[in-house]
Design a protein around this motif. Structure first.
Motif, PDB file in Angstrom:
ATOM      1  N   GLY A  38     -10.488 -24.150  14.171  1.00 44.96           N
ATOM      2  CA  GLY A  38      -9.293 -24.915  13.803  1.00 44.96           C
ATOM      3  C   GLY A  38      -8.532 -24.414  12.588  1.00 44.96           C
ATOM      4  O   GLY A  38      -7.881 -25.186  11.893  1.00 44.96           O
ATOM      5  N   PHE A  39      -8.571 -23.097  12.315  1.00 43.47           N
ATOM      6  CA  PHE A  39      -7.891 -22.564  11.132  1.00 43.47           C
ATOM      7  C   PHE A  39      -6.532 -21.936  11.410  1.00 43.47           C
ATOM      8  O   PHE A  39      -5.911 -21.411  10.507  1.00 43.47           O
ATOM      9  N   THR A  40      -6.100 -21.899  12.662  1.00 46.89           N
ATOM     10  CA  THR A  40      -4.846 -21.195  12.955  1.00 46.89           C
ATOM     11  C   THR A  40      -3.718 -21.791  12.107  1.00 46.89           C
ATOM     12  O   THR A  40      -3.746 -22.957  11.767  1.00 46.89           O
ATOM     13  N   GLY A  41      -2.755 -20.947  11.767  1.00 49.98           N
ATOM     14  CA  GLY A  41      -1.646 -21.413  10.933  1.00 49.98           C
ATOM     15  C   GLY A  41      -1.692 -20.770   9.572  1.00 49.98           C
ATOM     16  O   GLY A  41      -0.873 -19.925   9.247  1.00 49.98           O
ATOM     17  N   ARG A  42      -2.721 -21.115   8.783  1.00 45.82           N
ATOM     18  CA  ARG A  42      -2.791 -20.571   7.426  1.00 45.82           C
ATOM     19  C   ARG A  42      -3.606 -19.277   7.344  1.00 45.82           C
ATOM     20  O   ARG A  42      -3.774 -18.747   6.262  1.00 45.82           O
ATOM     21  N   VAL A  43      -4.154 -18.796   8.484  1.00 47.82           N
ATOM     22  CA  VAL A  43      -5.032 -17.621   8.434  1.00 47.82           C
ATOM     23  C   VAL A  43      -4.458 -16.456   9.251  1.00 47.82           C
ATOM     24  O   VAL A  43      -4.004 -16.656  10.379  1.00 47.82           O
ATOM     25  N   CYS A  44      -4.431 -15.258   8.666  1.00 42.54           N
ATOM     26  CA  CYS A  44      -3.968 -14.052   9.364  1.00 42.54           C
ATOM     27  C   CYS A  44      -5.099 -13.030   9.390  1.00 42.54           C
ATOM     28  O   CYS A  44      -5.843 -12.904   8.422  1.00 42.54           O
ATOM     29  N   VAL A  45      -5.193 -12.292  10.494  1.00 44.22           N
ATOM     30  CA  VAL A  45      -6.202 -11.241  10.606  1.00 44.22           C
ATOM     31  C   VAL A  45      -5.493  -9.895  10.472  1.00 44.22           C
ATOM     32  O   VAL A  45      -4.497  -9.643  11.148  1.00 44.22           O
ATOM     33  N   VAL A  46      -5.995  -9.044   9.552  1.00 38.09           N
ATOM     34  CA  VAL A  46      -5.426  -7.705   9.403  1.00 38.09           C
ATOM     35  C   VAL A  46      -6.534  -6.669   9.598  1.00 38.09           C
ATOM     36  O   VAL A  46      -7.722  -7.000   9.498  1.00 38.09           O
ATOM     37  N   GLU A  47      -6.133  -5.437   9.842  1.00 33.01           N
ATOM     38  CA  GLU A  47      -7.123  -4.373  10.048  1.00 33.01           C
ATOM     39  C   GLU A  47      -7.661  -3.882   8.706  1.00 33.01           C
ATOM     40  O   GLU A  47      -6.891  -3.620   7.783  1.00 33.01           O
ATOM     41  N   GLY A  48      -8.990  -3.769   8.616  1.00 33.04           N
ATOM     42  CA  GLY A  48      -9.617  -3.270   7.393  1.00 33.04           C
ATOM     43  C   GLY A  48      -9.639  -1.751   7.370  1.00 33.04           C
ATOM     44  O   GLY A  48      -9.066  -1.100   8.248  1.00 33.04           O
ATOM     45  N   GLY A  49     -10.293  -1.187   6.348  1.00 31.02           N
ATOM     46  CA  GLY A  49     -10.363   0.260   6.220  1.00 31.02           C
ATOM     47  C   GLY A  49     -11.795   0.730   6.000  1.00 31.02           C
ATOM     48  O   GLY A  49     -12.735  -0.060   6.119  1.00 31.02           O
ATOM     49  N   ASP A  50     -11.948   2.008   5.665  1.00 33.42           N
ATOM     50  CA  ASP A  50     -13.281   2.589   5.517  1.00 33.42           C
ATOM     51  C   ASP A  50     -13.975   2.239   4.210  1.00 33.42           C
ATOM     52  O   ASP A  50     -15.185   2.417   4.082  1.00 33.42           O
ATOM     53  N   THR A  51     -13.209   1.783   3.216  1.00 32.53           N
ATOM     54  CA  THR A  51     -13.821   1.294   1.977  1.00 32.53           C
ATOM     55  C   THR A  51     -13.314  -0.125   1.752  1.00 32.53           C
ATOM     56  O   THR A  51     -12.289  -0.517   2.311  1.00 32.53           O
ATOM     57  N   ARG A  52     -14.037  -0.856   0.918  1.00 29.86           N
ATOM     58  CA  ARG A  52     -13.606  -2.208   0.584  1.00 29.86           C
ATOM     59  C   ARG A  52     -12.204  -2.154  -0.021  1.00 29.86           C
ATOM     60  O   ARG A  52     -11.333  -2.964   0.301  1.00 29.86           O
TER      61      ARG A  52
END
Ligand code: CTP
Ligand code: MG
Length: 233
Positions: free
Chosen positions: A69-83
């Motif tokens: 139930g988090f849709t709206g305020r949460v976006c998913v982005v692609e990460g990388g090889d280091t933090r």
């Protein structure tokens, strides 16, 4: 002034050596990453949360976010090889102004408390940069690595030592500049504060707690379950 949160969760969990990356392991039946998300979603001042995950996990995380139930305020982005690369990708996606606040929190610190998040936001609003840290309880030794193992070269007075945790919060403009400078110099740090420090900015420390542990190695999950049960009482 808006408050944005970045949750880097694109690591492989090598030290944990689990059946899947540790951010997806269940803690009390719920993925660790979802616990971390919940903690920030419960803070009304937080405008949006950006989660950085591996490309191959983006769909699964998007689905879990919906399920909880988090849709709206949460976006998913692609990460990388280091933090640092994962956080940088999220930073580039933020619709933030220079004076807005950005908090970066390890996706694998599921037990962060709302009060600590609030205190970090307040400290950043006042001082521009602040991280959560805990005083060292053990005596700290500096060592030299030799063929026969470690040899002590110095004892560092404990009162000068703080163990860095997350969240680590900054004015967006300050953090963007520090990331750009690190990139230009080829510097890779293990936390955001180290980038901001090397750019010459003071960073304040907010008192954290041992409970806000980073799930890192086998056994940490059991410890987290224990803390969670204590909290439920
Ligand atoms: N992280 C990330 N992108 C990476 C590496 C790490 O977003 N390329 C995230 C992890 O998912 C975690 C946080 O940074 O939420 C702290 O990193 P760490 O505890 O080191 O996790 P891992 O890198 O996954 O574990 P390990 O170092 O044992 O492989
Ligand atoms: Mg790592």
């Amino acid at each position: 002034m808006q408050v944005f949160v970045i949750l880097p969760a694109a690591g492989l969990g090598t030290r944990m050596a689990g059946p899947q990356p540790k951010q997806f392991l269940a803690l009390d039946g719920v993925p660790i990453l979802i616990h971390s998300l919940r903690a920030f979603a419960a803070v009304p001042r937080v405008s949006a949360i950006y989660v950085a995950v591996r490309k191959t996990e983006m769909e699964r995380v998007q689905q879990q976010i919906g399920e909880h139930g988090f849709t709206g305020r949460v976006c998913v982005v692609e990460g990388g090889d280091t933090r640092q690369q994962s956080v940088s990708n999220a930073l580039n996606a933020l619709p933030a102004e220079r004076d807005d606040i950005v908090l970066v929190h390890d996706g694998v610190r599921p037990l962060i408390e709302a009060a600590t998040i609030e205190r970090t936001i307040d400290a950043v609003a006042e001082q521009g940069a602040a991280i959560v840290g805990v005083p060292a309880v053990d005596t700290i030794k500096q060592v030299e690595r030799t063929a026969h193992g470690a040899l002590i070269t110095a004892t560092i007075p404990r009162e000068y030592i703080v163990l860095a945790q997350t969240p680590q919060g900054f004015r967006y403009g300050l953090l963007r500049d520090a990331f750009a400078e690190a990139l230009a110099d080829g510097f890779v740090g293990t936390d955001e504060a180290s980038l901001v420090e090397r750019a010459g900015n003071p960073v304040a420390v907010v008192h954290g707690s041992q409970v806000n542990l980073k799930i890192t190695q086998p056994g940490d999950l059991e410890l987290a379950e224990f803390y969670l049960r204590q909290r439920g009482r």
